[in-house]
Write a protein that holds these residues in place. Structure first.
Motif, PDB file in Angstrom:
ATOM      1  N   GLY A  60      -3.396   4.364 -15.017  1.00  0.00           N
ATOM      2  CA  GLY A  60      -2.100   4.768 -14.904  1.00  0.00           C
ATOM      3  C   GLY A  60      -1.104   5.132 -13.667  1.00  0.00           C
ATOM      4  O   GLY A  60      -1.435   4.403 -12.643  1.00  0.00           O
ATOM      5  N   THR A  61      -0.889   6.280 -13.325  1.00  0.00           N
ATOM      6  CA  THR A  61      -0.067   6.892 -12.401  1.00  0.00           C
ATOM      7  C   THR A  61      -1.016   7.542 -11.440  1.00  0.00           C
ATOM      8  O   THR A  61      -0.687   8.010 -10.330  1.00  0.00           O
ATOM      9  N   GLY A  62      -2.336   7.533 -11.622  1.00  0.00           N
ATOM     10  CA  GLY A  62      -3.196   7.916 -10.711  1.00  0.00           C
ATOM     11  C   GLY A  62      -3.821   9.345 -10.722  1.00  0.00           C
ATOM     12  O   GLY A  62      -4.374   9.815  -9.714  1.00  0.00           O
ATOM     13  N   GLN A  63      -3.271  10.062 -11.904  1.00  0.00           N
ATOM     14  CA  GLN A  63      -3.540  11.487 -11.758  1.00  0.00           C
ATOM     15  C   GLN A  63      -4.829  11.862 -12.097  1.00  0.00           C
ATOM     16  O   GLN A  63      -5.354  12.834 -11.418  1.00  0.00           O
ATOM     17  N   LEU A  64      -5.568  11.264 -12.781  1.00  0.00           N
ATOM     18  CA  LEU A  64      -6.904  11.673 -12.844  1.00  0.00           C
ATOM     19  C   LEU A  64      -7.782  10.922 -11.723  1.00  0.00           C
ATOM     20  O   LEU A  64      -8.859  11.506 -11.379  1.00  0.00           O
ATOM     21  N   LEU A  88       1.052   1.209 -11.505  1.00  0.00           N
ATOM     22  CA  LEU A  88       0.256   1.215 -10.359  1.00  0.00           C
ATOM     23  C   LEU A  88       1.100   1.484  -9.106  1.00  0.00           C
ATOM     24  O   LEU A  88       0.966   2.200  -8.203  1.00  0.00           O
ATOM     25  N   GLU A  89       2.539   1.220  -9.080  1.00  0.00           N
ATOM     26  CA  GLU A  89       3.441   1.362  -8.189  1.00  0.00           C
ATOM     27  C   GLU A  89       3.581   2.845  -8.236  1.00  0.00           C
ATOM     28  O   GLU A  89       3.747   3.573  -7.059  1.00  0.00           O
ATOM     29  N   ARG A  90       3.675   3.534  -9.479  1.00  0.00           N
ATOM     30  CA  ARG A  90       3.976   5.085  -9.332  1.00  0.00           C
ATOM     31  C   ARG A  90       2.567   5.585  -8.783  1.00  0.00           C
ATOM     32  O   ARG A  90       2.556   6.701  -7.989  1.00  0.00           O
ATOM     33  N   ALA A  91       1.371   5.072  -8.995  1.00  0.00           N
ATOM     34  CA  ALA A  91       0.228   5.543  -8.629  1.00  0.00           C
ATOM     35  C   ALA A  91       0.144   5.609  -6.994  1.00  0.00           C
ATOM     36  O   ALA A  91      -0.335   6.488  -6.297  1.00  0.00           O
ATOM     37  N   LYS A  92       0.507   4.566  -6.517  1.00  0.00           N
ATOM     38  CA  LYS A  92       0.670   4.486  -5.032  1.00  0.00           C
ATOM     39  C   LYS A  92       1.699   5.506  -4.523  1.00  0.00           C
ATOM     40  O   LYS A  92       1.224   6.117  -3.306  1.00  0.00           O
ATOM     41  N   ASP A  93       2.641   5.892  -5.035  1.00  0.00           N
ATOM     42  CA  ASP A  93       3.606   6.566  -4.658  1.00  0.00           C
ATOM     43  C   ASP A  93       2.803   8.051  -4.530  1.00  0.00           C
ATOM     44  O   ASP A  93       2.923   8.712  -3.719  1.00  0.00           O
ATOM     45  N   ASN A  94       2.217   8.353  -6.003  1.00  0.00           N
ATOM     46  CA  ASN A  94       1.567   9.719  -5.950  1.00  0.00           C
ATOM     47  C   ASN A  94       0.622   9.973  -4.905  1.00  0.00           C
ATOM     48  O   ASN A  94       0.601  10.898  -4.122  1.00  0.00           O
ATOM     49  N   ILE A  95      -0.231   9.008  -4.672  1.00  0.00           N
ATOM     50  CA  ILE A  95      -1.472   9.063  -4.084  1.00  0.00           C
ATOM     51  C   ILE A  95      -1.128   9.222  -2.367  1.00  0.00           C
ATOM     52  O   ILE A  95      -1.373   9.645  -1.664  1.00  0.00           O
ATOM     53  N   HIS A 105      -8.832   3.460  -4.286  1.00  0.00           N
ATOM     54  CA  HIS A 105      -8.551   1.875  -4.101  1.00  0.00           C
ATOM     55  C   HIS A 105      -8.034   1.553  -5.335  1.00  0.00           C
ATOM     56  O   HIS A 105      -8.547   1.740  -6.571  1.00  0.00           O
ATOM     57  N   LEU A 106      -6.693   1.192  -5.560  1.00  0.00           N
ATOM     58  CA  LEU A 106      -6.053   0.542  -6.761  1.00  0.00           C
ATOM     59  C   LEU A 106      -6.328  -0.735  -6.962  1.00  0.00           C
ATOM     60  O   LEU A 106      -5.818  -1.351  -5.866  1.00  0.00           O
ATOM     61  N   LEU A 107      -6.272  -1.217  -7.984  1.00  0.00           N
ATOM     62  CA  LEU A 107      -5.963  -2.582  -8.156  1.00  0.00           C
ATOM     63  C   LEU A 107      -5.473  -3.115  -9.672  1.00  0.00           C
ATOM     64  O   LEU A 107      -5.652  -2.104 -10.620  1.00  0.00           O
TER      65      LEU A 107
END
Length: 239
Positions: A60-64, A88-95, A105-107
């Protein structure tokens, strides 16, 4: 559950693309700010430690993923995978606004067919994701396939409380208030109705633990959080 004539995978992808922008805000509102603590318990349950490489499915947005990164540290690695490009775009912004960018690393990928070799990871988590899969047991088997023997697979998701009165209040809140909140704060009442409907259809935590065992995991168990509104289900891959 009505997918408006679409298969579940397409419906889920479109739904989460549509709510990605306000997803974190809605999670905080719906959980009364408890969601961060729940994620920390999931990190503890997967037995993450410094230097490990952990897979976060349906990230998701990368919180976990960020909670995992804090634990594995600069010598470790977190791989986050999600089906939704907007999430994933939100995850990249958050990270990018955190100190964990070098670790994560996101994919984009499919949880039903993980693009990794067997026995790659030191553990795997999935937060509020298993109920969105077209085939729950296939998704679990894929997570088991890619973790190393002896490591832990963890699901953090909505559950089914059993306490009288509390149980009725929970379902009333989830059925009536959550879609209203989705409409007011995210402009997506239908998407948050799906969250209710998917939770209704998702196996109770006791049954999910049995599915983990049937899929080949040992030491399977569940931990109720907030009176069983949320549960962590886990199991260990055979050594």
């Amino acid at each position: 559950m009505d997918f408006s004539g679409k298969d579940k995978a397409t419906y889920v992808q479109e739904t989460f693309n549509s709510i990605a922008k306000r997803y974190d805000l809605m999670n905080t509102l719906m959980s009364f700010g408890l969601d961060k603590g729940w994620r920390r318990k999931a990190v503890y349950t997967v037995e993450a430690r410094a230097g490990m490489h952990i897979l976060d499915v349906c990230c998701g947005t990368g919180q976990l993923s960020m909670e995992l990164a804090e634990t594995v540290g600069v010598t470790g690695k977190v791989t986050g995978l999600d089906f939704s490009e907007k999430m994933l775009e939100r995850a990249k912004d958050n990270i990018s606004q955190s100190s964990f960018e070098p670790v994560i690393h996101l994919l984009q990928g499919d949880a039903m067919n993980l693009p990794f070799e067997e026995n790659t990871f030191d553990g795997a988590t999935v937060g509020w994701g298993l109920r969105n899969l077209p085939d729950l047991e296939q998704g679990i088997r894929e997570m088991i396939r890619v973790v190393k023997p002896g490591t832990v697979v963890v699901s953090l998701d909505m559950a089914k409380p059993t306490l009288p009165v509390f149980k009725q209040g929970y379902w009333l809140y989830f059925e009536k208030l959550v879609p209203w909140m989705g409409k007011v704060w995210a402009g997506k009442a239908k998407a948050y109705q799906y969250l209710h409907d998917s939770t209704v259809e998702f196996p109770a935590q006791q049954e999910l633990a049995r599915i983990f065992e049937r899929s080949g995991l040992i030491e399977t168990r569940y931990q109720n959080l907030f009176g069983g509104v949320v549960a962590i289900v886990s199991g260990r891959k055979l050594s």
